[in-house]
Design an enzyme around this catalytic site. Structure first.
Site, mmCIF file in Angstrom:
data_model
loop_
_atom_site.group_PDB
_atom_site.id
_atom_site.type_symbol
_atom_site.label_atom_id
_atom_site.label_comp_id
_atom_site.label_asym_id
_atom_site.label_seq_id
_atom_site.Cartn_x
_atom_site.Cartn_y
_atom_site.Cartn_z
ATOM 1 N N VAL A 92 -9.225 19.130 36.809
ATOM 2 C CA VAL A 92 -9.920 19.414 38.074
ATOM 3 C C VAL A 92 -11.426 19.565 37.833
ATOM 4 C CG1 VAL A 92 -10.064 20.947 40.072
ATOM 5 C CG2 VAL A 92 -7.849 20.457 39.058
ATOM 6 N N GLU B 102 -10.347 26.219 49.258
ATOM 7 C CA GLU B 102 -9.702 25.133 50.020
ATOM 8 C C GLU B 102 -8.707 24.360 49.156
ATOM 9 O OE1 GLU B 102 -10.355 23.971 53.603
ATOM 10 O OE2 GLU B 102 -8.378 23.416 52.856
ATOM 11 N N VAL C 183 -4.433 25.238 48.365
ATOM 12 C CA VAL C 183 -3.215 24.898 49.136
ATOM 13 C C VAL C 183 -3.320 23.464 49.647
ATOM 14 C CG1 VAL C 183 -1.751 25.507 51.109
ATOM 15 C CG2 VAL C 183 -3.072 27.293 49.954
ATOM 16 N N GLY D 178 -3.864 20.586 48.187
ATOM 17 C CA GLY D 178 -4.824 19.634 47.587
ATOM 18 C C GLY D 178 -5.951 19.282 48.526
ATOM 19 N N GLY E 213 4.036 12.643 34.933
ATOM 20 C CA GLY E 213 2.940 13.627 34.915
ATOM 21 C C GLY E 213 2.898 14.529 36.130
ATOM 22 N N GLU F 291 5.360 19.789 34.941
ATOM 23 C CA GLU F 291 4.939 20.322 33.648
ATOM 24 C C GLU F 291 6.132 20.301 32.695
ATOM 25 O OE1 GLU F 291 1.848 21.641 33.154
ATOM 26 O OE2 GLU F 291 1.246 21.364 35.236
ATOM 27 N N ASP G 171 5.324 28.153 43.015
ATOM 28 C CA ASP G 171 4.043 27.543 43.400
ATOM 29 C C ASP G 171 3.952 27.418 44.925
ATOM 30 O OD1 ASP G 171 1.623 25.699 42.708
ATOM 31 O OD2 ASP G 171 2.883 24.458 44.000
ATOM 32 N N LYS H 299 1.320 29.396 47.753
ATOM 33 C CA LYS H 299 0.567 28.721 48.824
ATOM 34 C C LYS H 299 0.922 29.311 50.197
ATOM 35 C CE LYS H 299 0.267 24.662 45.867
ATOM 36 N NZ LYS H 299 0.936 23.443 45.412
ATOM 37 N N GLY I 80 -3.768 16.294 42.013
ATOM 38 C CA GLY I 80 -4.440 15.127 41.450
ATOM 39 C C GLY I 80 -5.941 15.384 41.342
#
Ligand code: HSE
Length: 437
Positions: free
Chosen positions: A14, A129, A132, A134, A187, A190, A201, A205, A302
């Protein structure tokens, strides 16, 4: 033109995306914000691995303090992840009166209430931002665009790994383990996939969204969480025959004095647009009183989609700085004094519809026994189906219930499991078919 200096902590996927976008879109960002967004310093313990970013005048250092304590840096972007060092650095940055932008949902979900207070005490912004959905502008939508709405409910697919796995099982009949392996090879998942596939996860969110939607303190611990490990190709196939798709949904609904907040595999009908959100895509459907249904769809993860969301926060803060304004929009969408603790409905109190699958003995009286126990526990059955082939003397029996209370269902299932009419644990999937345009 005013120059705003930016520092990045963490130069992984990121962080690289953010640096890349700041460099590639320099002119566009200047013309849109009216400021020069200068990436002054990046800190990462690994300063030697080659990343595909032309750094130019940007310094790459190994000591995060060179970013956190630099008096010239206005905005710090945290892209380290995790809840230990990232938290320590963010706290220091806020105390040094730096605005902070982060993509770290676990941190905001777990410690957001405290971080918001520190940001308020230091009159700086904390923006997330990218935490949650992306690239989807869900935080901005809830804080700003839907400001005049009561948010009645939100249903969302917020984990690309789970959605990819469920889509794979549905499309080619793969078992869960094979689908997970495929997601890992591509990918998405994990090597240690629990955070994603066990629903945590998604819960992180949902905790953030609930707070923004309802002006409530961020509350992660009371969210009911169930992941997708037990979803089988059989149930996905049967769901399809009944006109349903199984998705891992985050569900948030407001009631008079509490909210519902739950994450679990959910059967949704074809009339619900979320049923068409496949592979690793994410989507959020919001039912608000003035707007009716609104939906956002996009990449939930991503490098560049996430960087795009981080840049939107940077641009907001930059615009505030050049207008001489601080904290134009409250961090959680409500001024801090208006944020209240709102209880989350205990799961046992939930009323919904259910899909049950029993591996039942194939002899007379078994169906009557199962339905009898369900009936004694107030659970009314809408339809019963005997599906599939007999295996080891057992046949799959599927029942779809009318609305029932979770506590009744759990009690009935326990009683049914104790009889010799069924083998193994019954499969239970909650049904959400209240979607209305
Ligand atoms: N691990 C998440 C997912 C992406 O699979 O969607 C980051 O939130």
């Amino acid at each position: 033109m005013k120059t705003i200096n930016i520092g990045i902590l963490g130069y992984g996927v990121v962080g690289v995306g953010v640096a890349k976008l700041l460099k590639q879109k320099k002119q566009l960002l200047e013309s849109r914000t009216g400021a020069v967004l200068n990436l002054k310093t990046i800190a990462d313990i690994d300063t030697t691995t080659k990343r595909e970013v032309e750094l130019g005048t940007t310094a790459l250092v190994s000591d995060a303090n060179l970013v956190i304590n630099d008096p010239e840096i206005d905005i710090i972007v945290e892209t380290i992840g995790g809840e230990t060092i990232a938290r320590e650095f963010i706290l220091k940055a806020l105390e040094n009166k730096k605005h902070v932008v982060t993509a770290n949902k676990a941190l905001i979900a777990g410690y957001g209430n405290d971080l918001v207070k520190v940001a308020r005490d230091n009159l700086v912004d904390l923006a997330f931002e990218a935490s949650v959905g992306g690239c989807m502008p869900i935080i901005k939508s809830l804080r700003e665009s839907l400001v005049a709405n009561d948010i009645k409910s939100m249903s969302a697919i917020l984990n690309g790994t789970c959605n990819y796995i469920l889509t794979k099982i549905s499309k080619d009949g793969s078992g869960f383990e094979d689908a997970l392996k495929d997601a890992q090879e591509l990918g998405y998942a994990e090597a240690e996939p629990s955070l994603d596939i066990d629903g945590f996860d998604t819960a992180h969110k949902l905790a953030i969204l609930n707070s923004l939607a309802h002006g409530m303190e961020i509350n992660l611990k009371d969210i009911y969480v169930e992941g997708i490990r037990n979803i089988t190709p059989v149930d996905i196939k049967l769901a399809k025959e009944f006109g349903y798709t199984i998705k891992l949904l985050a569900i948030g609904k407001i009631h008079e004095d509490h909210v519902e907040a739950r994450v679990h595999p959910t059967m949704i009908p074809a009339s619900n647009p979320l049923s068409y959100v496949d592979k690793s895509m994410n989507a959020i459907a919001i039912d608000a009183d003035a707007t009716g249904q609104t939906m956002l769809y996009g990449h939930g993860a991503g490098m560049m989609p996430t960087a795009s969301a981080v840049l939107s926060d940077i641009a907001d803060i930059a615009r505030n700085i050049i207008s001489g304004i601080k904290r134009r929009v409250p961090i959680l969408g409500y001024p801090e004094d208006n944020i209240k603790p709102v209880p989350i409905l205990p799961m046992e109190e939930l009323y919904t519809r259910y899909y049950f699958r029993f591996e039942a003995q194939d002899h007379p009286g078994v169906l009557a026994k199962i339905s009898g126990i369900l009936g004694e526990n107030n659970i009314s059955i809408k339809s019963v189906h005997q599906k599939g082939k007999k295996r080891n003397g057992k046949v799959p029996v599927v029942m779809i219930s009318h609305t029932a209370k979770e506590a009744w269902v759990q009690k009935a299932l326990k009683e049914i499991s104790k009889t010799d009419s069924v083998a193994g644990r019954p499969v239970v999937i909650r049904i959400e078919d209240t979607y209305q345009e």
